[in-house]
Design an enzyme around this catalytic site. Structure first.
Site, PDB file in Angstrom:
ATOM      1  N   CYS A  23       0.253  -1.408  -0.072  1.00 16.39           N
ATOM      2  CA  CYS A  23      -0.083   0.048   0.157  1.00 16.39           C
ATOM      3  C   CYS A  23       0.425   1.290  -0.229  1.00 16.39           C
ATOM      4  O   CYS A  23       0.957   2.449  -0.144  1.00 16.39           O
ATOM      5  CB  CYS A  23      -1.108   0.517   1.271  1.00 16.39           C
ATOM      6  SG  CYS A  23      -2.079  -1.354   1.422  1.00 16.39           S
ATOM      7  N   HIS A  67     -12.294  10.148  -8.331  1.00 13.58           N
ATOM      8  CA  HIS A  67     -10.663  10.029  -9.506  1.00 13.58           C
ATOM      9  C   HIS A  67      -9.861  11.588  -9.879  1.00 13.58           C
ATOM     10  O   HIS A  67      -8.980  12.162 -10.339  1.00 13.58           O
ATOM     11  CB  HIS A  67     -11.543  11.031 -11.303  1.00 13.58           C
ATOM     12  CG  HIS A  67     -12.567   9.659 -11.325  1.00 13.58           C
ATOM     13  ND1 HIS A  67     -13.260   9.548 -10.992  1.00 13.58           N
ATOM     14  CD2 HIS A  67     -11.781   8.652 -12.037  1.00 13.58           C
ATOM     15  CE1 HIS A  67     -13.692   8.308 -12.053  1.00 13.58           C
ATOM     16  NE2 HIS A  67     -12.849   7.689 -12.033  1.00 13.58           N
ATOM     17  N   GLU A 111     -12.527   0.788   2.177  1.00 15.23           N
ATOM     18  CA  GLU A 111     -11.970   0.660   1.051  1.00 15.23           C
ATOM     19  C   GLU A 111     -12.452  -0.672  -0.165  1.00 15.23           C
ATOM     20  O   GLU A 111     -11.461  -0.725  -1.176  1.00 15.23           O
ATOM     21  CB  GLU A 111     -10.832   1.305   1.146  1.00 15.23           C
ATOM     22  CG  GLU A 111      -9.893  -0.150   2.095  1.00 15.23           C
ATOM     23  CD  GLU A 111      -9.008   0.562   2.343  1.00 15.23           C
ATOM     24  OE1 GLU A 111      -8.081   1.507   2.408  1.00 15.23           O
ATOM     25  OE2 GLU A 111      -7.672  -1.409   2.486  1.00 15.23           O
TER      26      GLU A 111
HETATM   27  N1  LIG Z   1      -6.674   0.347   9.358  1.00 10.67           N
HETATM   28  C1  LIG Z   1      -6.612   1.044   8.142  1.00 10.67           C
HETATM   29  N2  LIG Z   1      -5.452  -0.158   7.057  1.00 10.67           N
HETATM   30  C2  LIG Z   1      -5.164  -0.418   6.068  1.00 10.67           C
HETATM   31  C3  LIG Z   1      -5.459   0.825   5.087  1.00 10.67           C
HETATM   32  C4  LIG Z   1      -6.137   2.265   5.823  1.00 10.67           C
HETATM   33  O1  LIG Z   1      -7.111   2.820   5.418  1.00 10.67           O
HETATM   34  N3  LIG Z   1      -6.773   1.553   7.154  1.00 10.67           N
HETATM   35  N4  LIG Z   1      -5.799   1.197   3.913  1.00 10.67           N
HETATM   36  C5  LIG Z   1      -4.715  -0.004   3.471  1.00 10.67           C
HETATM   37  C6  LIG Z   1      -4.574   0.186   2.153  1.00 10.67           C
HETATM   38  O2  LIG Z   1      -5.189   0.884   1.725  1.00 10.67           O
HETATM   39  C7  LIG Z   1      -4.104  -1.291   0.768  1.00 10.67           C
HETATM   40  O3  LIG Z   1      -4.685  -0.437  -0.235  1.00 10.67           O
HETATM   41  C8  LIG Z   1      -5.207  -2.038   1.461  1.00 10.67           C
HETATM   42  O4  LIG Z   1      -4.722  -3.153   1.877  1.00 10.67           O
HETATM   43  P1  LIG Z   1      -5.086  -4.765   1.656  1.00 10.67           P
HETATM   44  O5  LIG Z   1      -6.437  -4.370   3.692  1.00 10.67           O
HETATM   45  O6  LIG Z   1      -4.157  -5.179   2.209  1.00 10.67           O
HETATM   46  O7  LIG Z   1      -5.940  -4.699   0.241  1.00 10.67           O
HETATM   47  P2  LIG Z   1      -6.304  -5.862  -0.118  1.00 10.67           P
HETATM   48  O8  LIG Z   1      -7.606  -5.214  -0.808  1.00 10.67           O
HETATM   49  O9  LIG Z   1      -5.432  -6.240  -1.649  1.00 10.67           O
HETATM   50  O10 LIG Z   1      -6.480  -6.562   0.490  1.00 10.67           O
HETATM   51  P3  LIG Z   1      -7.146  -8.849   0.323  1.00 10.67           P
HETATM   52  O11 LIG Z   1      -7.676  -8.923   1.191  1.00 10.67           O
HETATM   53  O12 LIG Z   1      -5.664  -9.042   0.594  1.00 10.67           O
HETATM   54  O13 LIG Z   1      -7.170  -9.318  -0.779  1.00 10.67           O
HETATM   55  C9  LIG Z   1      -4.001  -1.348   4.377  1.00 10.67           C
HETATM   56  N5  LIG Z   1      -4.470  -0.977   5.566  1.00 10.67           N
HETATM   57 ZN    ZN Z   2      -5.489   1.649  -0.027  1.00  8.73          ZN
END
Ligand SMILES: Nc1nc2c(c(=O)[nH]1)N=C([C@H](O)[C@H](O)COP(=O)(O)OP(=O)(O)OP(=O)(O)O)CN2
Ligand code: ZN
Length: 121
Positions: A23, A67, A111
């Protein structure tokens, strides 16, 4: 107490600073946003406020984030563009421009389908 629930979304890019992992790199999300408004009373139409007005006010705020590369916004110059901080910033922006007696109860931003964060006071 009455609550109004409005959901919307926006797409944006970000990267997390001081984060060890993927990330840290530029990537994007389709953020979903849920706004809960509250009011003790209804107006003479029997509404907390008109959904149409609420959607317009919320939509104008979302347009600022849609965007864009979040890290470039002044909002995220000092704080990381996490889902938590997005909820807090949206909460703060929504406080202005609501009719008398209508308050922001909570803003929740996701997200992904399974990960979200809320801000309320
Ligand atoms: N408490 C938070 N933890 C994380 C945030 C956040 O906003 N608050 N954001 C991120 C990153 O934005 C990242 O894009 C997300 O990470 P992740 O969960 O690993 O994303 P995936 O969709 O790839 O998850 P999978 O479950 O592995 O598919 C990270 N943490
Ligand atoms: Zn992210």
């Amino acid at each position: 107490m009455f609550e109004l629930i409005i959901e919307t979304d926006f797409a944006a890019a970000h990267n997390l600073r001081e984060y060890k992992g993927q990330c840290e790199r530029l990537h994007g999300h389709n953020w979903k946003v849920q706004v809960i408004l509250r009011s003790e009373k209804l107006d003479k139409s029997g509404m907390v406020m008109d959904f149409r007005d609420a959607k317009r006010i919320i939509g104008e705020i979302m347009n600022r984030f849609d965007h864009v590369y979040l890290n470039e916004l002044a909002d995220f110059a000092e704080v990381n563009p996490t889902t938590e901080n997005l909820s807090k910033i949206l909460y703060g922006e929504l406080r202005h421009g609501l009719p008398n007696g209508v308050k922001v109860e909570k803003v929740t931003t996701w997200e992904s389908d399974r990960c979200g964060a809320s801000y309320f006071e």
